[in-house]
Design a protein around this motif. Structure first.
Motif, PDB file in Angstrom:
ATOM      1  N   CYS A   1      -7.889  -6.695   1.697  1.00  0.00           N
ATOM      2  CA  CYS A   1      -6.821  -6.489   2.674  1.00  0.00           C
ATOM      3  C   CYS A   1      -7.064  -7.325   3.926  1.00  0.00           C
TER       4      CYS A   1
ATOM      5  N   ARG B   1       0.821   1.857  -3.686  1.00  0.00           N
ATOM      6  CA  ARG B   1      -0.489   1.938  -4.354  1.00  0.00           C
ATOM      7  C   ARG B   1      -1.343   3.109  -3.867  1.00  0.00           C
ATOM      8  N   CYS B   2      -1.354   3.346  -2.560  1.00  0.00           N
ATOM      9  CA  CYS B   2      -2.244   4.382  -2.007  1.00  0.00           C
ATOM     10  C   CYS B   2      -1.693   5.777  -2.303  1.00  0.00           C
TER      11      CYS B   2
ATOM     12  N   TYR C   1       0.814  -1.213   0.000  1.00  0.00           N
ATOM     13  CA  TYR C   1       0.000   0.000   0.000  1.00  0.00           C
ATOM     14  C   TYR C   1       0.851   1.269   0.000  1.00  0.00           C
TER      15      TYR C   1
ATOM     16  N   ILE D   1      -7.998  -0.034  -4.402  1.00  0.00           N
ATOM     17  CA  ILE D   1      -7.556  -0.728  -3.189  1.00  0.00           C
ATOM     18  C   ILE D   1      -8.809  -1.237  -2.474  1.00  0.00           C
TER      19      ILE D   1
END
Length: 333
Positions: A321, A220-221, A217, A316
């Motif tokens: 997750c 990605r975030c 993450y 996401i």
């Protein structure tokens, strides 16, 4: 037992209710979506059954009815502090089962967390719920996994079918409004399964902080905070003091929604930010939803509405997750 009314009869009842209540429900806003040719479903005041969007999930949660995005707590002058005038009207809000459960989570944070928040309490005491059923599971929903797909915590249940409205009255306070219509059996149908299933890890503890999965993450975030904004249970806010230009010794103090995913949220005095990495921020959010809250209150914070997955521009998935976490715990990583 319940009653069946025509749309016109129900709208007449809404007119009567509006003398005492503000009434909120999900509404369709044409062309107001993320892109120019898309629509938006969002909570707003309504005046008729035709305005209510029963068939689509709202993009934003209804928490902004209870917890405004921006709320003035008080005004200040050089020698006075003045609270805003109180709106004495009560509130009726159309909610799905998961969103009713989400309000319970907000109650825990604002009313049962050691100190009662007077601003939240003032609004909460004047609100009542009208249940909307979900005829089918929406995209990204996992309410069944979270146990929030059913509820009996509502004053009225309202179902619209063509030119008829079916109402189940649980709260006797509303009986006098519904003195017309035909008696019939009315009961809500609740979703029994979702395409998405979530398995929260058993025996989860803070050792999972060391997992390398959080690094995914980091790349990605993008830290936009949309997931927090649309979430029905995220409750964080920041304080802002606004000083007026005509007299800089006067102004107002506001609280404004905040996001644990954006820059500045975890910054402390001296400019140090102890969660500057997006992977760390994702870890903080996820662990708060499925570990910290549960440890304190005895049940999960997340209600499985799936709005965070709907809103994320980087695709996401919160549910993915959590399932990855479950696999990590199973494998002893």
């Amino acid at each position: 037992m319940g009653i069946s009314l025509s749309n016109k009869e129900f709208n007449n009842i809404l007119d009567e209710l509006k003398k005492e209540y503000k009434i909120y429900a999900p509404k369709l806003f044409k062309g107001k979506g993320r892109f120019s040719d898309t629509d938006l479903v969002r909570y707003d005041e309504i005046s008729s059954i035709e305005e209510i969007e029963f068939g689509k999930k709202s993009y934003y949660s209804p928490k902004e009815v209870l917890l405004p995005i921006t709320q003035t707590l008080f005004y200040f002058t050089e020698d006075k502090v003045i609270e805003p005038e109180i709106d004495h009207k009560k509130t009726l809000v159309f909610l799905r089962s998961c969103d009713i459960h989400a309000v319970k989570r907000l109650d825990e944070i604002y009313l049962e967390n050691g100190v009662e928040d007077p601003y939240y309490k003032r609004r909460r005491e004047k609100i009542k719920f009208i249940l909307m059923e979900c005829e089918k599971s929406f995209e990204n929903c996992f309410c069944v996994s979270m146990g929030t797909n059913e509820t009996d915590d509502y004053s009225l249940f309202v179902k619209s079918e063509g030119d008829r409205v079916f109402v189940d009255i649980k709260d006797k306070e509303f009986s006098s409004y519904f003195d017309t219509g035909v008696e019939t059996k009315v009961f809500p149908n609740f979703v029994k399964e979702n395409k998405v299933e979530v398995n929260i890890p058993e025996s989860l503890d803070i050792d999972i902080f060391k997992s390398l999965m959080w690094k995914e993450y980091t790349s990605r975030c993008i830290g936009c905070g949309r997931c927090n904004t649309v979430c029905g249970t995220c409750s964080c806010f920041s304080m802002q003091d606004i000083f007026y230009k005509d007299n800089e010794r006067t102004g107002e103090r506001r609280r404004v929604w905040a996001s644990c995913q954006i820059d500045g949220y975890s910054e402390v005095a001296g400019g140090f930010d102890f969660r500057s990495d997006q992977g760390d921020r994702m870890r903080f959010k996820v662990m708060h939803k499925i570990y910290d809250f549960n440890k304190r209150f005895g049940y999960q914070m997340c209600v499985g509405c799936g709005r965070c997955d709907d809103a994320c521009p980087e695709y996401i998935s919160f549910s993915n997750c959590v399932n990855k976490l479950n696999e990590e715990v199973k494998e002893g990583k």
